[in-house]
Write a protein that holds these residues in place. Sequence first.
Motif: not given
Length: 154
Positions: A30, A34-42
Amino acid sequence: MNPERLAKLQAQGRTASKGTPRRNAPKPRTSVAQDDRKLQAALEKLSLTNLPYVEEVNMFLEQGTVLNFRAPKVHAAATSNTYAIYGRGEEKELTELVPGILNQLGPDSLASLRKLAESYQNTAAGKAAAAEEDDDEVPALVESFEEAAIEETA
Protein backbone atom coordinates in the motif's frame (compact mmCIF):
# COMPACT_ATOMS: atom_id res chain seq x y z
CA MET A 1 11.86 -44.18 -7.36
CA ASN A 2 14.41 -44.04 -10.13
CA PRO A 3 17.56 -42.09 -9.06
CA GLU A 4 18.03 -40.66 -12.56
CA ARG A 5 14.49 -39.33 -12.64
CA LEU A 6 14.90 -37.90 -9.12
CA ALA A 7 18.08 -36.06 -10.15
CA LYS A 8 16.28 -34.68 -13.21
CA LEU A 9 13.39 -33.35 -11.06
CA GLN A 10 15.82 -31.75 -8.60
CA ALA A 11 17.62 -30.01 -11.43
CA GLN A 12 14.34 -28.46 -12.59
CA GLY A 13 13.90 -26.75 -9.22
CA ARG A 14 10.17 -27.30 -8.89
CA THR A 15 8.82 -27.74 -5.41
CA ALA A 16 5.24 -28.58 -6.36
CA SER A 17 3.51 -30.54 -9.04
CA LYS A 18 3.39 -29.61 -12.70
CA GLY A 19 1.21 -26.60 -13.46
CA THR A 20 1.73 -24.70 -10.19
CA PRO A 21 3.51 -21.37 -10.15
CA ARG A 22 7.24 -21.60 -9.54
CA ARG A 23 7.32 -18.90 -6.91
CA ASN A 24 4.97 -16.64 -5.08
CA ALA A 25 4.40 -13.26 -6.66
CA PRO A 26 5.22 -10.36 -4.31
CA LYS A 27 2.16 -8.67 -2.89
CA PRO A 28 1.72 -5.05 -3.90
CA ARG A 29 2.38 -2.73 -0.98
CA THR A 30 0.00 0.00 0.00
CA SER A 31 1.32 3.40 -0.88
CA VAL A 32 1.64 6.33 1.46
CA ALA A 33 -0.95 8.19 -0.60
CA GLN A 34 -3.54 5.52 0.16
CA ASP A 35 -2.75 5.72 3.88
CA ASP A 36 -3.10 9.49 3.63
CA ARG A 37 -6.53 9.09 2.03
CA LYS A 38 -7.64 6.83 4.88
CA LEU A 39 -6.44 9.40 7.38
CA GLN A 40 -8.26 12.18 5.51
CA ALA A 41 -11.47 10.15 5.59
CA ALA A 42 -11.13 9.56 9.34
CA LEU A 43 -10.52 13.27 9.94
CA GLU A 44 -13.57 14.21 7.86
CA LYS A 45 -15.70 11.91 10.02
CA LEU A 46 -14.58 13.98 13.00
CA SER A 47 -15.60 17.13 11.07
CA LEU A 48 -12.05 18.47 10.92
CA THR A 49 -11.24 20.73 8.01
CA ASN A 50 -7.86 21.24 6.40
CA LEU A 51 -5.98 24.44 7.21
CA PRO A 52 -3.72 25.22 4.26
CA TYR A 53 -0.66 27.47 4.26
CA VAL A 54 0.59 26.54 7.74
CA GLU A 55 4.36 26.74 7.50
CA GLU A 56 5.43 25.79 11.01
CA VAL A 57 3.97 24.51 14.29
CA ASN A 58 5.77 24.76 17.64
CA MET A 59 4.58 22.94 20.75
CA PHE A 60 6.25 24.04 23.98
CA LEU A 61 6.88 21.14 26.34
CA GLU A 62 7.28 21.32 30.12
CA GLN A 63 10.93 20.23 30.02
CA GLY A 64 11.90 23.46 28.27
CA THR A 65 12.10 21.86 24.84
CA VAL A 66 10.00 22.57 21.77
CA LEU A 67 8.37 20.07 19.43
CA ASN A 68 8.86 21.70 16.03
CA PHE A 69 6.97 20.72 12.86
CA ARG A 70 8.14 22.19 9.54
CA ALA A 71 5.43 22.21 6.82
CA PRO A 72 2.92 20.12 8.80
CA LYS A 73 -0.53 19.11 7.69
CA VAL A 74 -3.03 20.75 10.03
CA HIS A 75 -6.73 19.97 10.41
CA ALA A 76 -8.98 21.81 12.83
CA ALA A 77 -12.51 21.92 14.17
CA ALA A 78 -12.87 25.43 15.59
CA THR A 79 -16.20 24.72 17.26
CA SER A 80 -14.76 21.96 19.45
CA ASN A 81 -11.24 23.48 19.74
CA THR A 82 -9.70 20.32 18.26
CA TYR A 83 -6.58 20.24 16.13
CA ALA A 84 -4.84 17.40 14.32
CA ILE A 85 -1.23 18.06 13.37
CA TYR A 86 0.83 15.46 11.59
CA GLY A 87 4.11 15.43 9.80
CA ARG A 88 7.75 15.07 10.74
CA GLY A 89 8.39 16.59 14.15
CA GLU A 90 11.75 17.34 15.75
CA GLU A 91 12.45 18.00 19.40
CA LYS A 92 14.62 21.11 19.75
CA GLU A 93 15.90 23.32 22.52
CA LEU A 94 14.08 26.60 23.05
CA THR A 95 17.30 28.57 22.58
CA GLU A 96 17.59 27.28 19.00
CA LEU A 97 14.18 28.65 18.01
CA VAL A 98 13.98 31.93 19.97
CA PRO A 99 15.15 34.34 17.23
CA GLY A 100 12.70 32.91 14.69
CA ILE A 101 9.65 32.71 16.94
CA LEU A 102 9.78 36.08 18.72
CA ASN A 103 7.61 37.74 16.08
CA GLN A 104 5.04 34.91 16.37
CA LEU A 105 4.55 35.22 20.13
CA GLY A 106 1.75 37.23 21.69
CA PRO A 107 1.96 39.25 24.94
CA ASP A 108 1.05 36.25 27.13
CA SER A 109 3.65 34.08 25.44
CA LEU A 110 6.30 36.76 25.82
CA ALA A 111 5.63 36.89 29.57
CA SER A 112 5.91 33.12 29.88
CA LEU A 113 9.09 33.22 27.77
CA ARG A 114 10.58 35.80 30.17
CA LYS A 115 9.71 33.59 33.15
CA LEU A 116 11.32 30.63 31.41
CA ALA A 117 14.47 32.66 30.66
CA GLU A 118 14.64 33.76 34.31
CA SER A 119 14.33 30.16 35.47
CA TYR A 120 17.17 29.18 33.11
CA GLN A 121 19.31 31.98 34.53
CA ASN A 122 18.48 30.94 38.10
CA THR A 123 19.39 27.32 37.42
CA ALA A 124 22.62 28.39 35.73
CA ALA A 125 23.44 30.72 38.65
CA GLY A 126 22.58 27.94 41.11
CA LYS A 127 24.92 25.52 39.37
CA ALA A 128 27.71 28.12 39.38
CA ALA A 129 27.15 28.85 43.08
CA ALA A 130 27.18 25.13 43.87
CA ALA A 131 30.48 24.78 42.02
CA GLU A 132 31.94 27.69 44.05
CA GLU A 133 30.65 26.19 47.32
CA ASP A 134 32.30 22.89 46.49
CA ASP A 135 35.62 24.69 46.10
CA ASP A 136 35.19 26.48 49.46
CA GLU A 137 34.52 23.25 51.35
CA VAL A 138 38.00 21.89 50.66
CA PRO A 139 40.35 23.09 53.42
CA ALA A 140 43.55 24.82 52.52
CA LEU A 141 46.78 22.86 52.96
CA VAL A 142 48.60 24.29 55.99
CA GLU A 143 51.26 21.71 56.81
CA SER A 144 53.29 19.47 54.61
CA PHE A 145 52.49 15.78 54.68
CA GLU A 146 56.13 14.77 54.94
CA GLU A 147 56.63 16.61 58.25
CA ALA A 148 53.44 15.08 59.69
CA ALA A 149 54.56 11.58 58.69
CA ILE A 150 57.96 12.10 60.37
CA GLU A 151 56.29 13.28 63.60
CA GLU A 152 53.97 10.24 63.68
CA THR A 153 56.81 7.77 63.31
CA ALA A 154 58.85 9.46 66.09
